[in-house]
Motif scaffolding. Structure first.
Motif, PDB file in Angstrom:
ATOM      1  N   MET A   1       0.806  -1.216   0.000  1.00 48.92           N
ATOM      2  CA  MET A   1       0.000   0.000   0.000  1.00 48.92           C
ATOM      3  C   MET A   1       0.844   1.273   0.000  1.00 48.92           C
ATOM      4  O   MET A   1       0.621   2.173  -0.821  1.00 48.92           O
ATOM      5  CB  MET A   1      -0.969   0.001   1.183  1.00 48.92           C
ATOM      6  N   PRO A   2       1.849   1.411   0.893  1.00 52.96           N
ATOM      7  CA  PRO A   2       2.670   2.630   0.822  1.00 52.96           C
ATOM      8  C   PRO A   2       3.450   2.747  -0.475  1.00 52.96           C
ATOM      9  O   PRO A   2       3.660   3.855  -0.981  1.00 52.96           O
ATOM     10  CB  PRO A   2       3.608   2.503   2.035  1.00 52.96           C
ATOM     11  N   LEU A   3       3.867   1.613  -1.049  1.00 56.09           N
ATOM     12  CA  LEU A   3       4.561   1.658  -2.333  1.00 56.09           C
ATOM     13  C   LEU A   3       3.628   2.139  -3.438  1.00 56.09           C
ATOM     14  O   LEU A   3       4.028   2.933  -4.303  1.00 56.09           O
ATOM     15  CB  LEU A   3       5.124   0.277  -2.675  1.00 56.09           C
ATOM     16  N   LEU A   4       2.378   1.681  -3.429  1.00 51.56           N
ATOM     17  CA  LEU A   4       1.406   2.143  -4.413  1.00 51.56           C
ATOM     18  C   LEU A   4       1.131   3.633  -4.241  1.00 51.56           C
ATOM     19  O   LEU A   4       1.021   4.378  -5.219  1.00 51.56           O
ATOM     20  CB  LEU A   4       0.100   1.349  -4.279  1.00 51.56           C
ATOM     21  N   TYR A   5       1.019   4.070  -3.003  1.00 46.80           N
ATOM     22  CA  TYR A   5       0.767   5.486  -2.720  1.00 46.80           C
ATOM     23  C   TYR A   5       1.916   6.346  -3.244  1.00 46.80           C
ATOM     24  O   TYR A   5       1.698   7.371  -3.909  1.00 46.80           O
ATOM     25  CB  TYR A   5       0.590   5.672  -1.217  1.00 46.80           C
ATOM     26  N   LEU A   6       3.146   5.926  -2.970  1.00 43.31           N
ATOM     27  CA  LEU A   6       4.309   6.663  -3.456  1.00 43.31           C
ATOM     28  C   LEU A   6       4.402   6.618  -4.976  1.00 43.31           C
ATOM     29  O   LEU A   6       4.797   7.585  -5.619  1.00 43.31           O
ATOM     30  CB  LEU A   6       5.593   6.092  -2.834  1.00 43.31           C
ATOM     31  N   GLY A   7       4.034   5.473  -5.546  1.00 42.67           N
ATOM     32  CA  GLY A   7       4.045   5.351  -7.004  1.00 42.67           C
ATOM     33  C   GLY A   7       3.068   6.299  -7.657  1.00 42.67           C
ATOM     34  O   GLY A   7       3.366   6.910  -8.696  1.00 42.67           O
TER      35      GLY A   7
END
Length: 288
Positions: A270-276
């Motif tokens: 989830m945080p990786l998707l948000y940053l992406g």
């Protein structure tokens, strides 16, 4: 939650036990997979969560107003960070230390991942639903106070669920373990479906989507990924797992323990998707 994690040493784990998940013996492959991937997700997820917190802080520092969605994202990221940071200590206790009281803390920490995370995801989806499907009502009620109260309620329910699972071990294998999913999954699925339907009708009208609707689409896409990867499999295991592995030992070692990897993966993805979505994954540290 779905599982009661026992604090057993690796040496004990390779021998027979009468109860808990430390009795896998020669079926320890699931435990090895769970421990290895959990460590990997912790190493990747902690920096990603820190990067999300820094991004939220940076936006606030430059004068960008805090949105209702930011309130839930902040709480979700803090919850993920605390859980992921604790994982290596929980694994060390499971493999080496074998401290019973520390094992109970591990059980409580998993409630952040197995209870708090789906509830906060449901809050995010509900907020996006109101913004997209009922924009007039949403604009008239954009106060942060109700969102803060909702987040506080999630933390309270999560703490209660975690405390109950520590004090009353049998609840981990009862319908009680399904409570948060009974609450969260219908909200997530209904809100996601309604938002996608509304955005589809808007797109049919011609032209580009409004930036806020694009952001809502990104959020909903992320929540759908999390639902498929992290939330649905544990529910299926709880409902149908005993049919696949009638033997309790095989169920624990081959299915119940490894399935914990998927909710843990959600705290990293989830945080990786948000940053992406923000274009912040252009350097190894997740920040531009």
């Amino acid at each position: 939650m779905f599982l009661h994690l026992r604090s057993e040493s690796l040496a004990s784990n390779l021998s027979e036990h009468e109860d808990g998940l430390g009795h896998c013996g020669d079926m320890s492959l699931g435990i090895i997979i769970w421990a290895s991937l959990s460590t990997l997700f912790s190493l990747v997820g902690c920096p990603a969560c820190v990067a999300v917190l820094l991004e939220l802080f940076r936006r606030h520092k430059v004068g960008t107003s805090i949105t209702p969605n930011d309130v839930f994202m902040l709480n979700l990221t803090v919850m993920d960070l605390v859980f992921l940071f604790f994982i290596p200590f929980g694994l060390c206790n499971y493999i080496f230390w074998d401290i019973i009281s520390f094992g109970k803390i591990t059980n409580f920490m998993y409630s952040l991942n197995l209870a708090g995370r789906p509830l906060l995801t449901a809050c995010i989806c509900l907020d996006c639903y109101l913004a997209v499907v009922h924009p007039v009502t949403y604009r008239a009620n954009k106060s942060l106070a109700p969102r803060v109260l909702m987040a506080a309620a999630v933390w309270t329910l999560t703490a209660a669920q975690g405390s109950a699972s520590v004090v009353f071990v049998e609840l981990n294998h009862s319908a009680w373990a399904m409570l948060v999913y009974i609450i969260a999954l219908p909200v997530i699925l209904i809100c996601d479906a309604a938002i996608l339907w509304t955005l589809k009708k808007s797109y049919r009208g011609g032209g580009d989507l409004h930036p806020k609707k694009k952001k809502a689409l990104q959020v909903i896409t992320n929540s759908m990924v999390m639902t498929v990867i992290s939330y649905v499999p544990p529910v299926l295991v709880y409902v149908f797992g005993s049919l696949i592995f009638p033997d309790e030992k095989e169920y624990d070692c081959f299915l119940a323990m490894p399935i914990l990897i998927l909710p843990t993966a959600g705290s990293t993805i989830m945080p990786l998707l948000y940053l992406g979505n923000l274009g912040r994954l252009k350097s190894p540290c997740c920040l531009e």
